[in-house]
Scaffold this active site. Structure first.
Site, PDB file in Angstrom:
ATOM      1  N   ARG A 140       0.814  -1.201  -0.012  1.00 33.96           N
ATOM      2  CA  ARG A 140       0.011  -0.064  -0.074  1.00 33.96           C
ATOM      3  C   ARG A 140       1.047   1.321  -0.016  1.00 33.96           C
ATOM      4  NH1 ARG A 140      -2.787  -3.872  -0.339  1.00 33.96           N
ATOM      5  NH2 ARG A 140      -5.194  -4.058   0.568  1.00 33.96           N
TER       6      ARG A 140
ATOM      7  N   SER B 258     -10.176  -0.405   4.003  1.00 29.79           N
ATOM      8  CA  SER B 258      -9.664  -0.370   5.359  1.00 29.79           C
ATOM      9  C   SER B 258      -9.081   1.041   5.741  1.00 29.79           C
ATOM     10  CB  SER B 258      -8.314  -1.268   5.052  1.00 29.79           C
ATOM     11  OG  SER B 258      -8.704  -2.487   4.685  1.00 29.79           O
TER      12      SER B 258
ATOM     13  N   GLU C 127      -4.063   3.835   6.518  1.00 24.63           N
ATOM     14  CA  GLU C 127      -3.983   3.453   5.009  1.00 24.63           C
ATOM     15  C   GLU C 127      -4.763   4.737   4.369  1.00 24.63           C
ATOM     16  OE1 GLU C 127      -5.208  -0.357   3.285  1.00 24.63           O
ATOM     17  OE2 GLU C 127      -6.184   0.878   1.885  1.00 24.63           O
TER      18      GLU C 127
HETATM   19  P1  FAD Z   1      -8.593   8.199  -4.321  1.00 23.02           P
HETATM   20  O1  FAD Z   1      -9.175   7.868  -3.099  1.00 23.02           O
HETATM   21  O2  FAD Z   1      -9.305   9.390  -5.087  1.00 23.02           O
HETATM   22  O3  FAD Z   1      -7.148   8.986  -3.687  1.00 23.02           O
HETATM   23  C1  FAD Z   1      -6.053   8.437  -3.054  1.00 23.02           C
HETATM   24  C2  FAD Z   1      -4.737   9.005  -2.731  1.00 23.02           C
HETATM   25  O4  FAD Z   1      -4.241   8.932  -4.291  1.00 23.02           O
HETATM   26  C3  FAD Z   1      -5.102  10.457  -2.508  1.00 23.02           C
HETATM   27  O5  FAD Z   1      -3.912  10.908  -1.712  1.00 23.02           O
HETATM   28  C4  FAD Z   1      -5.026  11.222  -3.768  1.00 23.02           C
HETATM   29  O6  FAD Z   1      -4.718  12.523  -3.944  1.00 23.02           O
HETATM   30  C5  FAD Z   1      -3.827  10.460  -4.824  1.00 23.02           C
HETATM   31  N1  FAD Z   1      -4.269  10.140  -6.075  1.00 23.02           N
HETATM   32  C6  FAD Z   1      -5.477  10.062  -6.887  1.00 23.02           C
HETATM   33  N2  FAD Z   1      -5.198   9.908  -7.984  1.00 23.02           N
HETATM   34  C7  FAD Z   1      -4.012  10.267  -8.221  1.00 23.02           C
HETATM   35  C8  FAD Z   1      -3.318  10.783  -9.466  1.00 23.02           C
HETATM   36  N3  FAD Z   1      -3.619  10.395 -10.653  1.00 23.02           N
HETATM   37  N4  FAD Z   1      -2.046  11.054  -9.350  1.00 23.02           N
HETATM   38  C9  FAD Z   1      -1.356  11.325  -7.759  1.00 23.02           C
HETATM   39  N5  FAD Z   1      -2.023  11.183  -6.829  1.00 23.02           N
HETATM   40  C10 FAD Z   1      -3.309  10.637  -6.902  1.00 23.02           C
HETATM   41  N6  FAD Z   1      -7.795  -0.988  -1.600  1.00 23.02           N
HETATM   42  C11 FAD Z   1      -7.117  -2.272  -1.568  1.00 23.02           C
HETATM   43  O7  FAD Z   1      -5.989  -1.845  -2.035  1.00 23.02           O
HETATM   44  N7  FAD Z   1      -7.604  -3.328  -1.612  1.00 23.02           N
HETATM   45  C12 FAD Z   1      -9.011  -3.661  -1.384  1.00 23.02           C
HETATM   46  O8  FAD Z   1      -9.342  -4.819  -1.490  1.00 23.02           O
HETATM   47  C13 FAD Z   1      -9.847  -2.301  -1.430  1.00 23.02           C
HETATM   48  N8  FAD Z   1     -11.099  -2.851  -1.130  1.00 23.02           N
HETATM   49  C14 FAD Z   1     -12.019  -1.772  -0.943  1.00 23.02           C
HETATM   50  C15 FAD Z   1     -13.365  -1.925  -0.737  1.00 23.02           C
HETATM   51  C16 FAD Z   1     -14.432  -0.543  -0.512  1.00 23.02           C
HETATM   52  C17 FAD Z   1     -15.422  -1.035  -0.278  1.00 23.02           C
HETATM   53  C18 FAD Z   1     -13.684   0.727  -0.648  1.00 23.02           C
HETATM   54  C19 FAD Z   1     -14.663   1.752  -0.294  1.00 23.02           C
HETATM   55  C20 FAD Z   1     -12.285   0.653  -0.838  1.00 23.02           C
HETATM   56  C21 FAD Z   1     -11.492  -0.227  -0.979  1.00 23.02           C
HETATM   57  N9  FAD Z   1     -10.012  -0.126  -1.121  1.00 23.02           N
HETATM   58  C22 FAD Z   1      -9.455  -1.242  -1.344  1.00 23.02           C
HETATM   59  C23 FAD Z   1      -9.511   1.486  -0.836  1.00 23.02           C
HETATM   60  C24 FAD Z   1      -9.344   2.005  -2.326  1.00 23.02           C
HETATM   61  O9  FAD Z   1     -10.524   1.466  -3.216  1.00 23.02           O
HETATM   62  C25 FAD Z   1      -7.941   1.948  -2.989  1.00 23.02           C
HETATM   63  O10 FAD Z   1      -6.982   2.481  -2.232  1.00 23.02           O
HETATM   64  C26 FAD Z   1      -8.124   2.565  -4.479  1.00 23.02           C
HETATM   65  O11 FAD Z   1      -6.741   2.177  -5.264  1.00 23.02           O
HETATM   66  C27 FAD Z   1      -7.884   4.235  -4.123  1.00 23.02           C
HETATM   67  O12 FAD Z   1      -8.172   4.761  -5.633  1.00 23.02           O
HETATM   68  P2  FAD Z   1      -9.084   6.074  -5.666  1.00 23.02           P
HETATM   69  O13 FAD Z   1      -9.018   6.461  -7.302  1.00 23.02           O
HETATM   70  O14 FAD Z   1     -10.335   6.010  -5.239  1.00 23.02           O
HETATM   71  O15 FAD Z   1      -7.960   7.060  -5.090  1.00 23.02           O
HETATM   72  N1  EPU Z   2     -10.618 -10.249  11.191  1.00 25.36           N
HETATM   73  C1  EPU Z   2     -11.337 -10.138  12.486  1.00 25.36           C
HETATM   74  N2  EPU Z   2     -12.129  -9.123  12.896  1.00 25.36           N
HETATM   75  C2  EPU Z   2     -12.569  -8.502  11.705  1.00 25.36           C
HETATM   76  C3  EPU Z   2     -12.097  -8.401  10.623  1.00 25.36           C
HETATM   77  C4  EPU Z   2     -11.118  -9.443  10.330  1.00 25.36           C
HETATM   78  O1  EPU Z   2     -10.680 -11.130  13.279  1.00 25.36           O
HETATM   79  O2  EPU Z   2     -13.589  -7.634  12.094  1.00 25.36           O
HETATM   80  C5  EPU Z   2      -9.618 -11.227  10.700  1.00 25.36           C
HETATM   81  C6  EPU Z   2     -10.209 -12.212   9.811  1.00 25.36           C
HETATM   82  O3  EPU Z   2     -10.837 -13.271  10.598  1.00 25.36           O
HETATM   83  C7  EPU Z   2      -8.822 -12.861   9.228  1.00 25.36           C
HETATM   84  C8  EPU Z   2      -7.856 -11.628   9.212  1.00 25.36           C
HETATM   85  O4  EPU Z   2      -8.557 -10.664  10.352  1.00 25.36           O
HETATM   86  O5  EPU Z   2      -8.388 -13.987   9.894  1.00 25.36           O
HETATM   87  C9  EPU Z   2      -7.865 -10.676   7.789  1.00 25.36           C
HETATM   88  O6  EPU Z   2      -9.075 -10.465   7.669  1.00 25.36           O
HETATM   89  P1  EPU Z   2      -9.581 -10.213   6.145  1.00 25.36           P
HETATM   90  O7  EPU Z   2      -9.433 -11.538   5.355  1.00 25.36           O
HETATM   91  O8  EPU Z   2     -10.765  -9.522   6.194  1.00 25.36           O
HETATM   92  O9  EPU Z   2      -8.258  -9.230   5.237  1.00 25.36           O
HETATM   93  P2  EPU Z   2      -7.716  -8.013   5.829  1.00 25.36           P
HETATM   94  O10 EPU Z   2      -6.355  -8.206   6.122  1.00 25.36           O
HETATM   95  O11 EPU Z   2      -8.473  -7.285   7.049  1.00 25.36           O
HETATM   96  C10 EPU Z   2      -6.936  -7.069   3.648  1.00 25.36           C
HETATM   97  C11 EPU Z   2      -6.899  -5.752   2.910  1.00 25.36           C
HETATM   98  C12 EPU Z   2      -8.093  -5.433   2.035  1.00 25.36           C
HETATM   99  C13 EPU Z   2      -8.168  -6.614   1.320  1.00 25.36           C
HETATM  100  C14 EPU Z   2      -8.430  -7.859   1.802  1.00 25.36           C
HETATM  101  C15 EPU Z   2      -8.547  -9.007   0.953  1.00 25.36           C
HETATM  102  C16 EPU Z   2      -5.438  -4.312   4.227  1.00 25.36           C
HETATM  103  C17 EPU Z   2      -5.321  -3.167   5.151  1.00 25.36           C
HETATM  104  N3  EPU Z   2      -6.810  -4.802   3.836  1.00 25.36           N
HETATM  105  O12 EPU Z   2      -7.938  -7.035   4.649  1.00 25.36           O
HETATM  106  O13 EPU Z   2      -7.994  -4.084   1.559  1.00 25.36           O
HETATM  107  O14 EPU Z   2      -9.561  -6.379   0.431  1.00 25.36           O
HETATM  108  O15 EPU Z   2      -7.247  -8.113   2.562  1.00 25.36           O
HETATM  109  O16 EPU Z   2      -8.740 -10.299   1.733  1.00 25.36           O
HETATM  110  O17 EPU Z   2      -4.544  -4.894   3.702  1.00 25.36           O
HETATM  111  C18 EPU Z   2      -8.010  -2.021   1.677  1.00 25.36           C
HETATM  112  O18 EPU Z   2      -6.894  -2.041   1.605  1.00 25.36           O
HETATM  113  O19 EPU Z   2      -8.838  -0.661   1.682  1.00 25.36           O
HETATM  114  C19 EPU Z   2      -8.625  -3.248   1.566  1.00 25.36           C
HETATM  115  C20 EPU Z   2     -10.151  -3.371   2.098  1.00 25.36           C
END
Ligand code: FAD
Ligand code: EPU
Length: 304
Positions: free
Chosen positions: A173, A225, A295
């Site tokens: 990240r 997250s 994050e």
């Molecule tokens: P933004 O929120 O618009 O921006 C994020 C940062 O990047 C800010 O600092 C912004 O200034 C900068 N930025 C954006 N665009 C540019 C650009 N073109 N040039 C320079 N800087 C820029 N993330 C994961 O990694 N894994 C997941 O599984 C995941 N699951 C998610 C689930 C949900 C329901 C939600 C709401 C979010 C989740 N995220 C996850 C977090 C998020 O979707 C990611 O971090 C995503 O990549 C952010 O992209 P964005 O375009 O929305 O960035």
């Molecule tokens: N867990 C708990 N309690 C909770 C949530 C999770 O005990 O309320 C435990 C689960 O049981 C599991 C462990 O924590 O054993 C890991 O949980 P999970 O598999 O949900 O994944 P995570 O590590 O919490 C990460 C990323 C997510 C991504 C998932 C995919 C980070 C910070 N988050 O979550 O990314 O979708 O793996 O499995 O690395 C994001 O970055 O915004 C994001 C959503």
């Protein structure tokens, strides 16, 4: 405003409510908000903001962002119109060039159509390609950097550079773009994917979406997250064990589904979210001696 309008063929607005542009549905007004349509327009704007000393904020899908209730004094550039999407190569590997403003879901939809494999783990992640490059978005031990060959970026002088995957300094990240803020704007990504079978690609995406279902809140607004996972531990588990799952401050709640998600339950303010973040962090530090690192990115928010 007039000067910005001259630099871009895209829309420009004043006092644009940021709650309309973040998945949290939180955030006050951006003084000026622009959606440039071409890379050259972004470069011109970058030069102008530098000359004028105007604070510049980059916005992709707003899915990893908390904006303060007072909003931001400065210029927000929304990358949504940087929408290049093309593929080249007729061998086993195919190069895909994709604009920073293309959404990840749209990119994935296109790779299915083109029968290209390599991005399936990213299914279910909202946001733009630019934001995904900045955040090095991913799942488990897979992240976007695995597919990146080059990133085209704009530096603070408005010069456009092609950066190799190594120069992007991707980590968990993290990336050089995150550390440099608006000094390096992601314009376009060049990805390398492999040819696959549409049926297999679809099946794998479906499997991964299903695995996500019920484990992360989808209906209530959030920003994914809140904290990074500390080395060898899970932020969600620590927060749950500290007793915060389901607890609220104002309209913001620690999700009862996943404790590392804060959800906007009832018209939460940014301040509600910040107070909840502080409380959770202090509690986890006290109980486990672990300092959780954010994050989530914040604009205009202090002391978090
Ligand atoms: P933004 O929120 O618009 O921006 C994020 C940062 O990047 C800010 O600092 C912004 O200034 C900068 N930025 C954006 N665009 C540019 C650009 N073109 N040039 C320079 N800087 C820029 N993330 C994961 O990694 N894994 C997941 O599984 C995941 N699951 C998610 C689930 C949900 C329901 C939600 C709401 C979010 C989740 N995220 C996850 C977090 C998020 O979707 C990611 O971090 C995503 O990549 C952010 O992209 P964005 O375009 O929305 O960035
Ligand atoms: N867990 C708990 N309690 C909770 C949530 C999770 O005990 O309320 C435990 C689960 O049981 C599991 C462990 O924590 O054993 C890991 O949980 P999970 O598999 O949900 O994944 P995570 O590590 O919490 C990460 C990323 C997510 C991504 C998932 C995919 C980070 C910070 N988050 O979550 O990314 O979708 O793996 O499995 O690395 C994001 O970055 O915004 C994001 C959503």
């Amino acid at each position: 405003m007039a000067e910005i309008s001259k630099m871009t063929s895209g829309p420009v607005s004043l006092a644009e409510p940021m709650c309309r542009h973040t998945t949290f549905r939180i955030g006050g007004p951006a003084a000026v908000f622009a959606c440039p349509k071409h890379l050259e327009e972004v470069a011109d704007i970058r030069r102008w903001t530098r000359r004028r000393g105007v604070p510049l904020y980059l916005l992709g899908g707003g899915s990893n962002l908390l904006v303060s209730d007072a909003g931001v004094q400065g210029l927000v550039v929304h990358t949504g119109s940087l929408s290049t999407l093309r593929s080249a190569g007729d061998g086993e590997s195919v190069t895909v060039s994709v604009g920073a403003g293309v959404s990840l879901p749209r990119l994935l939809e296109r790779t299915v159509r083109w029968e290209l494999t390599g991005l399936e783990p990213l299914v279910g992640i909202p946001g733009s390609v630019g934001g995904a490059a900045v955040m090095n978005a991913g799942v488990g031990d897979f992240d976007l950097s695995r597919a990146v060959v080059r990133i085209r970026a704009c530096d603070r002088r408005g010069d456009v550079l092609d950066m190799s995957e190594q120069q992007c300094e991707f980590g968990y990240r993290s990336s050089v773009f995150q550390r440099r803020g608006a000094d390096l704007i992601v314009l376009e990504a060049e990805l390398v994917l492999r040819r696959g079978r549409r049926r297999d690609i679809r099946r794998e995406m479906r499997r991964r979406l299903l695995a996500r279902k019920g484990r992360q809140p989808r209906r209530e607004p959030s920003a994914g997250s809140v904290f990074k996972n500390p080395e060898g531990a899970s932020a969600g588990r620590l927060i749950e064990e500290a007793g915060w799952k389901g607890r609220s401050i104002g309209g913001a709640s620690v999700s009862p589904i996943h404790a590392n998600f804060i959800v906007n339950r009832r018209d939460a303010s940014a301040e509600d979210v910040v107070r909840l973040i502080r409380a959770v962090r202090e509690s986890v530090a006290r109980k486990f001696g672990v300092e959780l690192e954010l994050e989530l990115k914040t604009w205009g928010v202090t002391d978090v």
